[in-house]
Design a protein around this motif. Structure first.
Motif, PDB file in Angstrom:
ATOM      1  N   LEU A  32       0.695  -1.238   0.021  1.00 41.99           N
ATOM      2  CA  LEU A  32      -0.193  -0.018  -0.045  1.00 41.99           C
ATOM      3  C   LEU A  32       0.684   1.159   0.038  1.00 41.99           C
ATOM      4  O   LEU A  32       2.108   1.344   0.771  1.00 41.99           O
ATOM      5  CB  LEU A  32      -0.758  -0.032   1.332  1.00 41.99           C
ATOM      6  N   LYS A  33       0.526   2.277  -1.056  1.00 46.64           N
ATOM      7  CA  LYS A  33       1.175   3.497  -1.157  1.00 46.64           C
ATOM      8  C   LYS A  33       0.530   4.716  -0.214  1.00 46.64           C
ATOM      9  O   LYS A  33      -0.572   4.807  -0.425  1.00 46.64           O
ATOM     10  CB  LYS A  33       1.668   3.652  -2.274  1.00 46.64           C
ATOM     11  N   ALA A  34       1.313   5.455   0.312  1.00 46.41           N
ATOM     12  CA  ALA A  34       0.767   6.905   0.694  1.00 46.41           C
ATOM     13  C   ALA A  34      -0.496   6.609   1.504  1.00 46.41           C
ATOM     14  O   ALA A  34      -0.719   6.235   2.597  1.00 46.41           O
ATOM     15  CB  ALA A  34       1.022   7.892  -0.293  1.00 46.41           C
ATOM     16  N   TYR A  45      -6.418   4.815   4.315  1.00 51.49           N
ATOM     17  CA  TYR A  45      -7.912   4.335   3.586  1.00 51.49           C
ATOM     18  C   TYR A  45      -7.874   3.036   4.335  1.00 51.49           C
ATOM     19  O   TYR A  45      -9.176   2.829   4.953  1.00 51.49           O
ATOM     20  CB  TYR A  45      -7.817   4.277   2.305  1.00 51.49           C
ATOM     21  N   MET A  46      -7.042   2.173   4.449  1.00 52.19           N
ATOM     22  CA  MET A  46      -7.080   0.955   4.967  1.00 52.19           C
ATOM     23  C   MET A  46      -7.382   0.983   6.573  1.00 52.19           C
ATOM     24  O   MET A  46      -8.203   0.297   7.098  1.00 52.19           O
ATOM     25  CB  MET A  46      -5.782  -0.001   4.697  1.00 52.19           C
ATOM     26  N   VAL A  84     -10.622  -0.788   8.525  1.00 52.55           N
ATOM     27  CA  VAL A  84     -10.491  -1.648   9.550  1.00 52.55           C
ATOM     28  C   VAL A  84     -11.371  -1.277  10.804  1.00 52.55           C
ATOM     29  O   VAL A  84     -11.950  -2.034  11.469  1.00 52.55           O
ATOM     30  CB  VAL A  84      -9.028  -1.981   9.905  1.00 52.55           C
ATOM     31  N   PHE A  85     -11.148   0.166  10.971  1.00 56.90           N
ATOM     32  CA  PHE A  85     -11.985   0.595  12.120  1.00 56.90           C
ATOM     33  C   PHE A  85     -13.411   0.703  11.745  1.00 56.90           C
ATOM     34  O   PHE A  85     -14.106   0.483  12.756  1.00 56.90           O
ATOM     35  CB  PHE A  85     -11.459   1.996  12.389  1.00 56.90           C
TER      36      PHE A  85
END
Length: 125
Positions: free
Chosen positions: A21-23, A28-29, A33-34
């Motif tokens: 995953l970049k930047a 966003y991930m 998850v939250f």
């Protein structure tokens, strides 16, 4: 005294990357998850079966992760931001029906035409 060996950071001016995953996609991930965690808590507090909560949570988390990874690989570090910014650029610029705004600005008065300036100044231009 023993010599210390330090590794040199050769990733200067490179985007932050974690597991592919970049930047901004890392953030966003984390938000996803939250959100899945909050969804699980809400479903569990509504007394839905635990296994149903797990299936819904895992499927939502997996689909979110696949979507974020797809965006990260497709657009790269700033590509998604550029795409969203390109959407907000107008397709064309339309001028007003009259030129009062521009004529007034040339005379130092904003939004008034010459005739109104003469009337407002008592006949003086």
């Amino acid at each position: 005294m023993a010599n210390s060996v330090y590794s040199i950071n050769k990733g200067i001016n490179r985007p932050l990357e974690f597991k592919g995953l970049k930047a901004q996609y890392i953030w966003y991930m984390a938000v996803g998850v939250f959100g899945v965690l909050i969804l699980f808590v809400i479903l569990y507090s509504c007394r839905i079966n635990t296994y149903v909560c797990l299936v819904i949570g895992l499927s939502a988390g997996a689909s979110w992760a696949m979507w974020i990874y797809k965006l990260s690989h497709k657009y790269g570090e700033y590509g998604l931001t550029k795409k969203l910014a390109r959407r907000s650029v107008p397709k064309s610029i339309r001028a007003a029906r009259n030129r009062d705004l521009f004529v007034g600005n040339l005379n130092g008065v904003y939004g008034k035409s010459d005739e109104r300036n003469v009337a407002d100044n008592g006949g003086r231009a």
